[in-house]
Motif scaffolding. Sequence first.
Motif, PDB file in Angstrom:
ATOM      1  N   PHE A  25       0.838  -1.206   0.000  1.00 12.47           N
ATOM      2  CA  PHE A  25       0.000   0.000   0.000  1.00 12.47           C
ATOM      3  C   PHE A  25       0.872   1.254   0.000  1.00 12.47           C
ATOM      4  O   PHE A  25       0.641   2.182  -0.774  1.00 12.47           O
ATOM      5  N   TRP A  26       1.878   1.289   0.899  1.00 13.19           N
ATOM      6  CA  TRP A  26       2.752   2.455   0.959  1.00 13.19           C
ATOM      7  C   TRP A  26       3.565   2.614  -0.319  1.00 13.19           C
ATOM      8  O   TRP A  26       3.873   3.721  -0.738  1.00 13.19           O
ATOM      9  N   PHE A  27       3.937   1.516  -0.945  1.00  8.47           N
ATOM     10  CA  PHE A  27       4.668   1.575  -2.204  1.00  8.47           C
ATOM     11  C   PHE A  27       3.803   2.206  -3.295  1.00  8.47           C
ATOM     12  O   PHE A  27       4.247   3.083  -4.039  1.00  8.47           O
ATOM     13  N   VAL A  28       2.548   1.780  -3.376  1.00  6.56           N
ATOM     14  CA  VAL A  28       1.631   2.336  -4.384  1.00  6.56           C
ATOM     15  C   VAL A  28       1.373   3.819  -4.113  1.00  6.56           C
ATOM     16  O   VAL A  28       1.357   4.636  -5.047  1.00  6.56           O
ATOM     17  N   GLU A  29       1.205   4.186  -2.856  1.00 10.26           N
ATOM     18  CA  GLU A  29       1.007   5.601  -2.524  1.00 10.26           C
ATOM     19  C   GLU A  29       2.257   6.416  -2.857  1.00 10.26           C
ATOM     20  O   GLU A  29       2.159   7.552  -3.314  1.00 10.26           O
ATOM     21  N   GLY A  30       3.427   5.828  -2.646  1.00 12.03           N
ATOM     22  CA  GLY A  30       4.663   6.510  -3.011  1.00 12.03           C
ATOM     23  C   GLY A  30       4.784   6.699  -4.512  1.00 12.03           C
ATOM     24  O   GLY A  30       5.278   7.734  -4.990  1.00 12.03           O
ATOM     25  N   LEU A  31       4.333   5.698  -5.275  1.00 12.95           N
ATOM     26  CA  LEU A  31       4.337   5.839  -6.731  1.00 12.95           C
ATOM     27  C   LEU A  31       3.398   6.955  -7.181  1.00 12.95           C
ATOM     28  O   LEU A  31       3.718   7.698  -8.111  1.00 12.95           O
ATOM     29  N   LYS A  32       2.254   7.069  -6.535  1.00 14.43           N
ATOM     30  CA  LYS A  32       1.324   8.153  -6.874  1.00 14.43           C
ATOM     31  C   LYS A  32       1.952   9.513  -6.598  1.00 14.43           C
ATOM     32  O   LYS A  32       1.825  10.441  -7.392  1.00 14.43           O
ATOM     33  N   LYS A  33       2.649   9.619  -5.457  1.00 16.79           N
ATOM     34  CA  LYS A  33       3.303  10.883  -5.118  1.00 16.79           C
ATOM     35  C   LYS A  33       4.458  11.163  -6.086  1.00 16.79           C
ATOM     36  O   LYS A  33       4.688  12.307  -6.474  1.00 16.79           O
ATOM     37  N   TRP A  34       5.179  10.128  -6.481  1.00 16.92           N
ATOM     38  CA  TRP A  34       6.264  10.298  -7.440  1.00 16.92           C
ATOM     39  C   TRP A  34       5.718  10.752  -8.795  1.00 16.92           C
ATOM     40  O   TRP A  34       6.300  11.607  -9.447  1.00 16.92           O
ATOM     41  N   ALA A  35       4.591  10.164  -9.210  1.00 13.90           N
ATOM     42  CA  ALA A  35       3.982  10.541 -10.485  1.00 13.90           C
ATOM     43  C   ALA A  35       3.488  11.991 -10.453  1.00 13.90           C
ATOM     44  O   ALA A  35       3.475  12.671 -11.478  1.00 13.90           O
ATOM     45  N   ALA A  36       3.097  12.449  -9.270  1.00 13.82           N
ATOM     46  CA  ALA A  36       2.649  13.838  -9.125  1.00 13.82           C
ATOM     47  C   ALA A  36       3.825  14.775  -8.867  1.00 13.82           C
ATOM     48  O   ALA A  36       3.619  15.947  -8.570  1.00 13.82           O
ATOM     49  N   GLY A  38       5.958  14.927  -6.382  1.00 10.76           N
ATOM     50  CA  GLY A  38       6.077  15.401  -5.012  1.00 10.76           C
ATOM     51  C   GLY A  38       4.954  16.277  -4.520  1.00 10.76           C
ATOM     52  O   GLY A  38       4.921  16.641  -3.351  1.00 10.76           O
ATOM     53  N   ARG A  39       4.043  16.633  -5.403  1.00  9.63           N
ATOM     54  CA  ARG A  39       2.906  17.454  -4.979  1.00  9.63           C
ATOM     55  C   ARG A  39       1.914  16.590  -4.209  1.00  9.63           C
ATOM     56  O   ARG A  39       1.920  15.370  -4.322  1.00  9.63           O
ATOM     57  N   PRO A  40       1.037  17.211  -3.446  1.00  7.82           N
ATOM     58  CA  PRO A  40       0.030  16.429  -2.708  1.00  7.82           C
ATOM     59  C   PRO A  40      -0.899  15.666  -3.651  1.00  7.82           C
ATOM     60  O   PRO A  40      -1.290  16.165  -4.701  1.00  7.82           O
ATOM     61  N   VAL A  41      -1.254  14.461  -3.244  1.00  6.55           N
ATOM     62  CA  VAL A  41      -2.162  13.623  -4.020  1.00  6.55           C
ATOM     63  C   VAL A  41      -3.535  13.711  -3.360  1.00  6.55           C
ATOM     64  O   VAL A  41      -3.655  13.538  -2.148  1.00  6.55           O
ATOM     65  N   PRO A  42      -4.591  14.008  -4.115  1.00  6.71           N
ATOM     66  CA  PRO A  42      -5.925  14.128  -3.511  1.00  6.71           C
ATOM     67  C   PRO A  42      -6.369  12.817  -2.851  1.00  6.71           C
ATOM     68  O   PRO A  42      -6.234  11.744  -3.425  1.00  6.71           O
ATOM     69  N   GLY A  43      -6.880  12.918  -1.629  1.00  2.00           N
ATOM     70  CA  GLY A  43      -7.408  11.760  -0.920  1.00  2.00           C
ATOM     71  C   GLY A  43      -6.356  10.870  -0.298  1.00  2.00           C
ATOM     72  O   GLY A  43      -6.658   9.762   0.141  1.00  2.00           O
ATOM     73  N   GLU A  44      -5.116  11.333  -0.214  1.00  6.35           N
ATOM     74  CA  GLU A  44      -4.030  10.507   0.308  1.00  6.35           C
ATOM     75  C   GLU A  44      -4.273  10.130   1.774  1.00  6.35           C
ATOM     76  O   GLU A  44      -4.135   8.961   2.157  1.00  6.35           O
ATOM     77  N   THR A  45      -4.647  11.102   2.571  1.00  8.18           N
ATOM     78  CA  THR A  45      -4.863  10.847   4.000  1.00  8.18           C
ATOM     79  C   THR A  45      -6.074   9.958   4.215  1.00  8.18           C
ATOM     80  O   THR A  45      -6.041   9.064   5.068  1.00  8.18           O
ATOM     81  N   ARG A  46      -7.122  10.157   3.440  1.00 10.65           N
ATOM     82  CA  ARG A  46      -8.317   9.316   3.569  1.00 10.65           C
ATOM     83  C   ARG A  46      -7.995   7.855   3.299  1.00 10.65           C
ATOM     84  O   ARG A  46      -8.446   6.974   4.018  1.00 10.65           O
TER      85      ARG A  46
END
Length: 139
Positions: A25-36, A38-46
């Motif tokens: 899960f953390w790896f996938v979230e890190g990939l989302k942040k990398w794709a963005a 370093g900007r915030p990803v919507p719904g990350e905390t949720r």
Amino acid sequence: MSKWVLDLGLAVLLPGIEAAALVAFWFVEGLKKWAAKGRPVPGETRRLLLALSGGSTSSALISYGFTWADLPVACASQAVVAALLTLLLTLAAGAECGRRISRYRLRRRLRRERLRWHKSQREGSGHATAPVRRCRRRW
């Protein structure tokens, strides 16, 4: 003998699977942040809070089921995993609440300063500095 093997096997296997799922899960979230970039990803905390709360709840329910199946070691290991996930959930929720409170206080302070500046401009004093300085356009 076979019950002890099952008990120890489940005590090792299930927390390992849950840890692997959390790392994935953390790896996938890190990939989302990398794709963005370093900007915030919507719904990350949720998504993080949902994953941690679902994991801790399922671990607690599995632990309760192992109690009924008379598997004490597996029950204890799942209870420890549930406690750790609950601790992580509490820390993540606390950090998010702290960020929201500080953002609210900053906005409130800026709003007060802006209103104070506008009020001083209406009174005609003219000595107050603007709360936000803007660059002049060059023609």
